[in-house]
Structures are given as structure tokens and as C-alpha cells.
Design a protein around this motif. Structure first.
Motif, PDB file in Angstrom:
ATOM      1  N   ILE A   1      38.569  -4.166   9.798  1.00 50.67           N
ATOM      2  CA  ILE A   1      39.367  -3.787   8.676  1.00 50.67           C
ATOM      3  C   ILE A   1      40.243  -2.375   8.870  1.00 50.67           C
ATOM      4  N   ASP A   2      41.008  -2.105   7.595  1.00 55.34           N
ATOM      5  CA  ASP A   2      41.758  -0.870   8.017  1.00 55.34           C
ATOM      6  C   ASP A   2      40.894   0.265   8.155  1.00 55.34           C
ATOM      7  N   PHE A   3      39.959   0.368   7.490  1.00 52.99           N
ATOM      8  CA  PHE A   3      39.050   1.556   7.972  1.00 52.99           C
ATOM      9  C   PHE A   3      38.674   1.543   9.279  1.00 52.99           C
TER      10      PHE A   3
ATOM     11  N   ALA B   1      41.309   3.132  11.557  1.00 54.51           N
ATOM     12  CA  ALA B   1      41.279   4.870  11.377  1.00 54.51           C
ATOM     13  C   ALA B   1      39.912   5.371  12.281  1.00 54.51           C
ATOM     14  N   VAL B   2      38.739   4.576  11.890  1.00 49.02           N
ATOM     15  CA  VAL B   2      37.498   5.064  12.723  1.00 49.02           C
ATOM     16  C   VAL B   2      37.841   5.000  14.237  1.00 49.02           C
ATOM     17  N   ALA B   3      38.333   3.828  14.743  1.00 44.69           N
ATOM     18  CA  ALA B   3      38.647   3.617  16.258  1.00 44.69           C
ATOM     19  C   ALA B   3      39.524   4.735  16.843  1.00 44.69           C
ATOM     20  N   GLU B   4      40.546   5.083  15.834  1.00 44.16           N
ATOM     21  CA  GLU B   4      41.572   5.890  16.534  1.00 44.16           C
ATOM     22  C   GLU B   4      40.941   7.312  16.508  1.00 44.16           C
TER      23      GLU B   4
ATOM     24  N   ARG C   1      35.630 -12.862  13.087  1.00 45.99           N
ATOM     25  CA  ARG C   1      37.027 -13.378  12.642  1.00 45.99           C
ATOM     26  C   ARG C   1      38.070 -13.126  13.413  1.00 45.99           C
ATOM     27  N   PRO C   2      38.646 -14.202  14.194  1.00 48.17           N
ATOM     28  CA  PRO C   2      39.495 -14.003  15.166  1.00 48.17           C
ATOM     29  C   PRO C   2      40.904 -13.705  14.289  1.00 48.17           C
ATOM     30  N   VAL C   3      41.092 -14.097  13.269  1.00 43.81           N
ATOM     31  CA  VAL C   3      42.508 -13.861  12.537  1.00 43.81           C
ATOM     32  C   VAL C   3      42.649 -12.146  12.559  1.00 43.81           C
ATOM     33  N   PHE C   4      41.310 -11.433  12.094  1.00 47.00           N
ATOM     34  CA  PHE C   4      41.598  -9.979  12.156  1.00 47.00           C
ATOM     35  C   PHE C   4      41.064  -9.358  13.283  1.00 47.00           C
TER      36      PHE C   4
ATOM     37  N   PRO D   1      41.565   5.414   4.282  1.00 51.57           N
ATOM     38  CA  PRO D   1      40.770   5.020   5.548  1.00 51.57           C
ATOM     39  C   PRO D   1      40.862   6.176   6.570  1.00 51.57           C
ATOM     40  N   GLN D   2      41.828   6.977   6.737  1.00 54.56           N
ATOM     41  CA  GLN D   2      41.838   8.160   7.647  1.00 54.56           C
ATOM     42  C   GLN D   2      40.841   9.230   6.974  1.00 54.56           C
TER      43      GLN D   2
END
Length: 395
Positions: free
Chosen positions: A218-220, A223-226, A241-244, A348-349
């Protein structure tokens, strides 16, 4: 050394000699931790830092002199808090720095260290930073230690065996530290003899970066990955879910995996790719993912952090389901949920900053309170900070 290696290794390969200054110990507050390094090339180019600016000028001059003379030295820079600015150590405390010339002649094992780092293999470098000019334990000699083999020598088989045994213990935990020995290899780190040994050996441990496993594409999660990548983690984003779960949505992740989260985590643990530095962030907000995943995570003995996003109501429902799945209260106590520190985060950031702050606090034992509302040292003491450096070669 690792923080400057990419820039200085081309100097080495070109046959140049350069000076390398490494922080080997600190006492009380100090700006950089042991292992921080600064290098100076033959042309005067500087890379890295040993003090965040406090004593860079003095260390630069010392490094230039060592490169020219070919003789390594151990230097101690330390002052009281009241006199810190006059001497240049703005935060007070003591910082001990080993300065050595590096070339193909003085450090022929360096290419093997680089090869291990590039292959993601754990490796440690033991360097004599205080000792005789020649013979066993000669000043500046190196021993490169891996879990299964040793390269180089400190001058005697007995000393090599003793140091390698200790270093492997440090390497297992990714620990960088000073050790003290006599020339035959007897460890002198007992309470009475600590700091008084004939030899002082600095052990720099280099292990693969810790892992951050982010579950929920998800969008959060982006941000966590970054922020996880910024903090030095090897980041994996996983979602069923491969689409996401696509690489284009998570450019800062080292890998994006399409799998059921609990199955992926269990397989990684079984393969030995999970350790006590691994952090897990569960961001899925879906009980069919959360419950089996958290059940797996909270039963693993070796995780540094397990956090789950969600409202307090979501968390109450989650706890009920986890108890129904058989988790004990002591296992549930390992869960940080809702994840993050109370920063008032909304985006998210901002939420990623909140979660990252909690991970940092958990690692170092911080309170999460504003520093203006705390007393005492800013940096919490660790084992390497407990004892002041030996007074040898003090400036």
C-alpha cells in the motif's frame, strides 16, 4: 572503513598509497561511533568523516603525515565538556583514532575484504592499533576473519588463533570493538588488566545489512520502504496480490515478492535469512493476512521489531483473533501496535517516520521523549563506551 571503501578502493587498485583514519573507541559523548573512517589520497582528496567536523583538520594533517612516513599512529582527542570548543570536540568526550597508510604492500588482504562485502558475506578485519614496531603483534598488521577461514597474520600462529576465535564471536553479532592481548595470544580484557595489554586490536565487523520486511503493498508501505532504505536496511516488500506488489510501485525496495506473507516469512526463517536484527512492519489492515503473519512472526525467537499498523479498534480485534489462534500473552507483548511513536502523523510519509523512530528507539533503548524533557547523556552508553581508551599516545 565500509563507508569510504567504494571511493578509496579505486586508489588502491591504481597502486596509490593513501592515509586511513579510523575511530577505534569513544568515551562519553562523541559524534561518530567506532568504525567511522576518513581517507586522504596522495593528491589531498578527502572522503569520509571521523568526527562530524570536530577534529577533522587535525586528523587530516595527521593522515597526511602518516601517508608520507608510512608509520601508523594511534591518537587520542579528548577534553572536558567545558573546554570542548577550545580544542575542537564540540560535544566533549574522548575519541581515539588510528591512522595508517594503506597500499597493496601494507594491506594485501583488502581485495578479499572487498570481495566478501560485494558477495554479502560476513567478514571482520582485526588491526593492531597499539603494539611493537615489528615481530608478533606489529603495529598496523591485519588479520581478515570470516566464519570459515582466515587471511593474513598478526605475526604468530598463537596470536592469530586467539584473535580469530574472539573475532568470530564479535562477527556473529556484527560487533565492532577493541580487544587487548599479550604477544602470545592471551586475552587481557579482564577487569584488572583491561586496557593494559601489550597489544590493542581493533576489530571492525562487516555484516550484510539488516533486513526490513514490509508486508502490505500500500502507499504507506512505499514510504516505509523508502525510509528503511535510507536507514541502511535491505528492504523487502511482500504482498499476495500481484496487481499491487510491483517493482515500479516500490522503487526503494531491494525486492518485491508476490507471496502469502506468512508463508514467505516462514520460509525465510527456515532458510536462516532472518536474524535478531530483522524488523517486520505489517501494514495490510486485513485479518486474513495479519493473523497468520503475526502468528508466525511473534513465534520467531529472532526478530528485533514486529509492528502492525491500524487503529486502536482494529488492534483490539486483532488481539482477539491472535489469542484465538493460540498466542500467549508474552508473545503478544512483543507486538508494537498500533505501530510507531506518537508524533501526530497523518500522511504515509509522516507515518513512516513514526514507525522508523520506534524502530530506532527499540534498538538503542531510547525513550521517544523530546530531548528537551530528558536529562543525562544524549547517546545511551553501550559496551564499547563503558571504558575510557587507554592513555597511550594521548595528544
Amino acid at each position: 572503513m565500509r563507508d569510504v571503501l567504494d571511493e578509496v578502493y579505486p586508489w588502491y587498485r591504481a597502486g596509490e598509497s593513501f592515509g586511513l583514519a579510523t575511530v577505534v573507541s569513544t568515551f562519553h559523548s562523541a559524534p561518530r561511533r567506532p568504525g567511522a573512517a576518513m581517507a586522504v589520497s596522495a593528491s589531498g582528496t578527502v572522503v569520509g568523516s571521523v568526527s562530524g567536523g570536530c577534529v577533522e583538520g587535525a586528523v587530516y594533517e595527521e593522515t597526511e603525515a602518516v601517508r608520507a612516513s608510512g608509520r601508523p599512529v594511534l591518537r587520542t582527542y579528548g577534553v572536558s565538556d567545558d573546554d570542548a570548543f577550545e580544542v575542537g570536540l564540540s560535544c566533549g568526550g574522548t575519541i581515539q583514532i588510528f591512522v595508517e597508510p594503506v597500499s597493496r604492500r601494507t594491506f594485501p588482504e583488502l581485495p578479499d575484504v572487498v570481495a566478501s562485502l560485494n558477495a554479502g558475506e560476513p567478514v571482520a578485519v582485526a588491526t593492531v592499533v597499539s603494539g611493537p614496531d615489528d615481530g608478533p603483534g606489529a603495529l598496523g598488521s591485519h588479520l581478515v576473519v570470516r566464519p570459515d577461514r582466515v587471511l593474513g597474520t598478526l605475526g604468530s600462529a598463537g596470536l592469530d588463533r586467539a584473535v580469530a576465535l574472539d573475532v568470530r564471536g564479535l562477527l556473529h553479532h556484527g560487533t565492532t570493538a577493541l580487544r587487548h592481548y599479550d604477544t602470545v595470544g592471551r586475552c587481557l580484557d579482564g577487569e584488572e588488566s583491561a586496557g593494559l595489554g601489550e597489544l590493542t586490536v581493533f576489530v571492525g565487523s562487516f555484516v550484510p545489512p539488516p533486513r526490513m520486511l514490509v508486508f502490505g503493498a500500500i502507499d504507506f508501505a512505499a514510504a516505509v520502504a523508502e525510509l528503511g532504505a535510507f536507514l541502511g536496511y535491505r528492504v523487502t516488500v511482500c504482498d499476495a496480490r500481484p496487481v499491487f506488489a510491483t517493482a515500479s510501485r516500490f522503487p526503494h525496495a531491494d525486492e518485491v515478492v508476490v507471496r502469502w506473507p506468512h508463508e514467505y516469512l516462514a520460509e525465510e526463517a527456515s532458510a536462516g535469512r532472518i536474524d535478531d536484527r530483522t524488523v517486520v512492519a505489517v501494514l495490510t489492515h486485513d485479518h486474513k493476512f495479519d493473523v497468520p503473519l503475526l502468528t508466525t512472526a511473534l513465534r520467531l525467537p529472532r526478530l528485533a521489531y514486529v509492528g502492525a499498523l491500524g487503529s486502536r479498534r482494529t488492534h483490539r480485534e486483532r488481539l482477539t483473533r491472535l489469542r484465538e489462534a493460540g498466542l500467549e500473552e508474552w508473545e503478544l507483548d512483543r507486538l508494537s501496535a498500533p505501530a510507531g511513536l506518537d508524533l501526530g502523523a497523518r500522511t504515509p510519509q509522516e507515518t513512516a517516520v513514526s514507525i522508523a523512530a520506534e524502530i530506532i528507539a527499540a534498538h538503542w533503548g531510547g525513550t521517544g521523549r523530546p530531548l528537551t524533557r530528558t536529562d543525562g547523556p544524549i547517546h545511551i552508553a553501550t559496551a564499547s563506551d563503558e571504558r575510557p581508551p587507554a592513555p597511550a599516545a594521548a595528544d
